[in-house]
Structure formats: structure tokens, C-alpha cells
Design a protein around this motif. Structure first.
Motif, PDB file in Angstrom:
ATOM      1  N   HIS A 119       0.853  -1.187   0.000  1.00 33.43           N
ATOM      2  CA  HIS A 119       0.000   0.000   0.000  1.00 33.43           C
ATOM      3  C   HIS A 119       0.889   1.237   0.000  1.00 33.43           C
ATOM      4  N   ARG A 120       0.446   2.244  -0.737  1.00 35.17           N
ATOM      5  CA  ARG A 120       1.201   3.508  -0.821  1.00 35.17           C
ATOM      6  C   ARG A 120       0.384   4.617  -0.165  1.00 35.17           C
ATOM      7  N   LEU A 121       0.956   5.287   0.824  1.00 38.04           N
ATOM      8  CA  LEU A 121       0.301   6.421   1.478  1.00 38.04           C
ATOM      9  C   LEU A 121       0.507   7.671   0.637  1.00 38.04           C
ATOM     10  N   GLU A 122      -0.582   8.373   0.333  1.00 39.77           N
ATOM     11  CA  GLU A 122      -0.520   9.597  -0.437  1.00 39.77           C
ATOM     12  C   GLU A 122      -0.771  10.800   0.470  1.00 39.77           C
ATOM     13  N   PRO A 123      -0.327  11.996   0.055  1.00 48.67           N
ATOM     14  CA  PRO A 123      -0.605  13.203   0.842  1.00 48.67           C
ATOM     15  C   PRO A 123      -2.100  13.486   0.927  1.00 48.67           C
ATOM     16  N   LEU A 124      -2.486  14.321   1.878  1.00 42.14           N
ATOM     17  CA  LEU A 124      -3.868  14.758   2.023  1.00 42.14           C
ATOM     18  C   LEU A 124      -4.228  15.710   0.886  1.00 42.14           C
ATOM     19  N   ASP A 125      -5.499  15.695   0.471  1.00 43.19           N
ATOM     20  CA  ASP A 125      -5.956  16.713  -0.468  1.00 43.19           C
ATOM     21  C   ASP A 125      -6.355  17.966   0.319  1.00 43.19           C
ATOM     22  N   ALA A 126      -6.828  18.995  -0.386  1.00 41.74           N
ATOM     23  CA  ALA A 126      -7.137  20.271   0.276  1.00 41.74           C
ATOM     24  C   ALA A 126      -8.218  20.098   1.337  1.00 41.74           C
ATOM     25  N   ALA A 127      -9.275  19.348   1.019  1.00 40.74           N
ATOM     26  CA  ALA A 127     -10.346  19.121   1.996  1.00 40.74           C
ATOM     27  C   ALA A 127      -9.825  18.296   3.169  1.00 40.74           C
ATOM     28  N   GLY A 128      -8.941  17.357   2.875  1.00 39.42           N
ATOM     29  CA  GLY A 128      -8.360  16.532   3.933  1.00 39.42           C
ATOM     30  C   GLY A 128      -7.512  17.342   4.889  1.00 39.42           C
ATOM     31  N   VAL A 129      -6.746  18.315   4.372  1.00 43.84           N
ATOM     32  CA  VAL A 129      -5.940  19.180   5.232  1.00 43.84           C
ATOM     33  C   VAL A 129      -6.839  19.979   6.163  1.00 43.84           C
TER      34      VAL A 129
ATOM     35  N   LEU B 123      -2.400  26.677   4.010  1.00 37.33           N
ATOM     36  CA  LEU B 123      -1.714  25.538   4.640  1.00 37.33           C
ATOM     37  C   LEU B 123      -1.548  24.396   3.649  1.00 37.33           C
ATOM     38  N   TYR B 124      -2.596  24.118   2.889  1.00 38.51           N
ATOM     39  CA  TYR B 124      -2.519  23.040   1.903  1.00 38.51           C
ATOM     40  C   TYR B 124      -1.467  23.356   0.843  1.00 38.51           C
ATOM     41  N   ARG B 125      -1.487  24.597   0.344  1.00 41.23           N
ATOM     42  CA  ARG B 125      -0.522  24.966  -0.698  1.00 41.23           C
ATOM     43  C   ARG B 125       0.907  24.897  -0.161  1.00 41.23           C
TER      44      ARG B 125
ATOM     45  N   THR C  47      -8.780  20.805  11.676  1.00 43.62           N
ATOM     46  CA  THR C  47      -9.939  20.956  12.558  1.00 43.62           C
ATOM     47  C   THR C  47     -10.005  19.827  13.579  1.00 43.62           C
ATOM     48  N   HIS C  48      -9.693  18.611  13.136  1.00 43.74           N
ATOM     49  CA  HIS C  48      -9.710  17.451  14.025  1.00 43.74           C
ATOM     50  C   HIS C  48      -8.676  17.601  15.141  1.00 43.74           C
ATOM     51  N   ARG C  49      -7.462  17.979  14.789  1.00 43.96           N
ATOM     52  CA  ARG C  49      -6.411  18.092  15.807  1.00 43.96           C
ATOM     53  C   ARG C  49      -6.715  19.219  16.793  1.00 43.96           C
ATOM     54  N   LEU C  50      -7.283  20.294  16.296  1.00 44.92           N
ATOM     55  CA  LEU C  50      -7.667  21.387  17.196  1.00 44.92           C
ATOM     56  C   LEU C  50      -8.765  20.929  18.158  1.00 44.92           C
ATOM     57  N   ALA C  51      -9.724  20.149  17.647  1.00 53.63           N
ATOM     58  CA  ALA C  51     -10.806  19.651  18.501  1.00 53.63           C
ATOM     59  C   ALA C  51     -10.253  18.739  19.588  1.00 53.63           C
ATOM     60  N   VAL C  52      -9.324  17.847  19.222  1.00 57.51           N
ATOM     61  CA  VAL C  52      -8.718  16.948  20.210  1.00 57.51           C
ATOM     62  C   VAL C  52      -7.954  17.757  21.258  1.00 57.51           C
ATOM     63  N   ALA C  53      -7.342  18.868  20.833  1.00 58.14           N
ATOM     64  CA  ALA C  53      -6.582  19.718  21.750  1.00 58.14           C
ATOM     65  C   ALA C  53      -7.487  20.619  22.585  1.00 58.14           C
ATOM     66  N   GLY C  54      -8.812  20.536  22.359  1.00 57.40           N
ATOM     67  CA  GLY C  54      -9.752  21.292  23.185  1.00 57.40           C
ATOM     68  C   GLY C  54     -10.007  22.707  22.741  1.00 57.40           C
TER      69      GLY C  54
END
Length: 301
Positions: free
Chosen positions: A187-197, A224-226, A202-209
Motif C-alpha cells: 500500500h502507498r500512502l498519499e498526501p492529504l488533499d485540500a479538503a483533507g488538510v 496551509l494546503y498549498r 480541525t480534528h487536531r484542534l478539537a482533540v486539543a480542546g
């Protein structure tokens, strides 16, 4: 440093592979599912590759957590080993206490005995090897020989290799064709797309409270994506520096200009055409390193 200013309970963009911050992105979910299916099917040899910073080590830790209680696992994070060094590291991970001067044959015999005992007790064994592109040919051959250990019905040891794309180039060499032919799933891991970034941040900020889910303005997320090209590690670096820049000027949200300053300050980030340097203000003039020193010294609000 900026946690209190933004109402954060934990640093959201640390570079350590913390599984509590794992973001279930499509590519990583597919990779984890492939690994679990392959290992539970007793396939023996699996490979995951991806560019630097795409989350291979975090995926490895997620896999080890998922296998806990079902498999006996060994984790080898240091690939700079010879053949016997790799066998000794595996023996230690399997709970064997072997003398350092134990020869190759005796060491392999002890590993085989341990694996047979685990198999008899219904505990299959898996070894995960990180940064596998750095393995020597001798170590790769040792891995191949370890996968020869089997009963009439199943392999005694399954292997998962995590490595950069250079691993594929290594395995394509004629001298390693026997090992390459053993790999049943890749399996090959690819970078995140713009929506994924955007969702990742948002996910990491939510986990950080974070009390404000929109702490990064939409245009800042696009910047950030660019700047990162979708590489999670670079996203973390740029997001951290952008928060630092916003904090340095007392801003309540991260704007595109803060991400641009972070990108200018980061080696390996993608550099689009910038506006005039005067547009960067005091933080751009001082540099983010100076801002960090001022903040740690309590000289910034």
C-alpha cells in the motif's frame, strides 16, 4: 506558549506520532484495513510506503494498538542493523534473553522455539519494521529467512515493512527478487488533499480542546494546503508556526498572512509568489524564531 491565548488544553500540532490525535483520513483508513485483513489472513509479508512525513510511524502505532491481544507484536524502529543485530532485536522484542555473543544459528533456533510456543498457544506473531528503506541487504536477507519459519499450516512470523519510496527501488533489484516475491500486499500512502488538510487541522484542534472550531480561517487552511502539499508533518509544522505568528500579534484567529510567514520560515515548504516583504509586519521582520524567544520570556501578551 500560545495555548492559553487560544484556549487550548494541549499542543495540537506536535510532531511526535501521538495516536490520540490520529485522523481517520481515507488513505490511512484503507492502509490500516489492508494491513489488518492481510495479517488476519496469515499472508506473511506486507509493505507500506510513503513520502517523508505522510504518517507511516503513526499508522504503525495504530496497527500495533489494533493487534493488541490478538497477536504478539514486535516493533523494530531502528533499521541500522546487520543480520544478526536484527535477529537479536527481534529476540528481545519477543521476550528472549539471549547472550550477546550467541551465534546466528543458535539465535535463530531460540527465535524459532519462541515462535513455535506462541503458535501452539494460539498467539500468532507480527514484527513491524519502521524506516525499512535503510535496512542493509544483510538485514533484508535475514528478514526473508525469518519468513521461512512456518508450520504445515501457517507462517510463524508475519512481517510488515514501513518505508519511504526508496524501499520500492531497493526491492526492485535482482538480488532481492526472492524477498520481493514474498510480499503479498502493498500500500502507498498519499498526501492529504485540500479538503483533507482542512479536516485534519480541525480534528487536531478539537482533540486539543480548541473552543473555536474555526480558529484557522478558510483561506488560511487553503494556504496551509498549498504550503505543505498535503504532507501531514509539514501541515503540523506550518500550523504550529502560524499559531505562533497569530499569537505574537495578539490575533484571535489564524489568517492567511500568518500561514505565509510560517511557510517563509520553513525549509521544505512550498513557496508561492509572495507580496511585498513590508506586508508581513513586525513578526515577518523579526522572524518566528525571535517571536518564540520573546514569548517564552514573557515579553509578548
Amino acid at each position: 506558549m500560545y495555548a492559553t491565548h487560544f484556549g487550548l488544553q494541549a499542543p495540537p500540532f506536535q510532531l511526535t506520532p501521538d495516536t490520540s490525535f490520529y485522523y481517520d483520513y481515507r488513505g490511512h483508513r484503507e492502509a490500516l484495513n489492508v494491513l489488518l485483513v492481510a495479517l488476519r489472513s496469515g499472508e506473511g509479508f506486507v509493505k507500506v510506503t510513503g513520502e517523508v512525513g505522510t504518517g507511516k510511524t503513526l499508522l504503525c502505532r495504530m496497527l500495533l494498538n489494533a493487534l493488541e491481544g490478538e497477536f504478539v507484536t514486535a516493533y523494530l524502529p531502528n533499521p541500522c542493523l546487520g543480520g544478526n543485530g536484527l535477529r537479536a532485536a527481534l529476540a528481545a522484542e519477543l521476550g528472549l534473553d539471549c547472550p550477546r555473543n550467541l551465534g546466528q544459528h543458535h539465535l535463530l533456533t531460540r527465535i524459532q522455539g519462541r515462535l513455535l510456543g506462541l503458535a501452539a498457544g494460539g498467539h500468532p506473531a507480527v514484527v513491524c519494521i519502521d524506516e525499512a528503506q535503510a535496512l542493509s541487504d544483510e538485514a533484508l536477507e535475514a528478514i526473508r529467512l525469518l519468513t521461512n519459519l512456518e508450520t504445515e499450516r501457517s507462517k510463524l512470523l508475519q512481517v510488515v515493512l514501513f518505508g519511504q519510496p526508496e524501499l520500492d527501488a531497493r526491492l526492485s533489484r535482482p538480488g532481492l527478487r526472492q524477498l520481493r516475491q514474498r510480499i503479498t500486499f502493498s500500500h502507498r500512502l498519499e498526501p492529504l488533499d485540500a479538503a483533507g488538510v482542512a479536516r485534519y487541522v480541525t480534528h487536531r484542534l478539537a482533540v486539543a480542546g480548541a473552543p473555536d472550531p474555526g480558529l484557522f480561517a478558510p483561506r488560511a487552511l487553503r494556504a496551509l494546503y498549498r504550503g505543505s502539499g498535503g504532507i501531514p508533518r509539514l501541515v503540523n509544522v506550518l500550523a504550529h508556526k502560524a499559531l505562533l505568528a497569530a499569537y505574537g500579534e495578539g490575533a484571535a484567529r489564524v489568517a492567511p498572512v500568518h500561514v505565509r510567514r510560517a511557510t517563509r520560515d520553513t525549509e521544505g515548504a512550498r513557496m508561492p509568489a509572495w507580496p511585498s516583504p513590508w506586508a508581513y509586519g513586525a513578526v515577518g521582520t523579526l522572524g518566528l524564531g525571535a517571536v518564540a524567544l520573546l514569548a517564552m520570556g514573557g515579553l509578548l501578551p
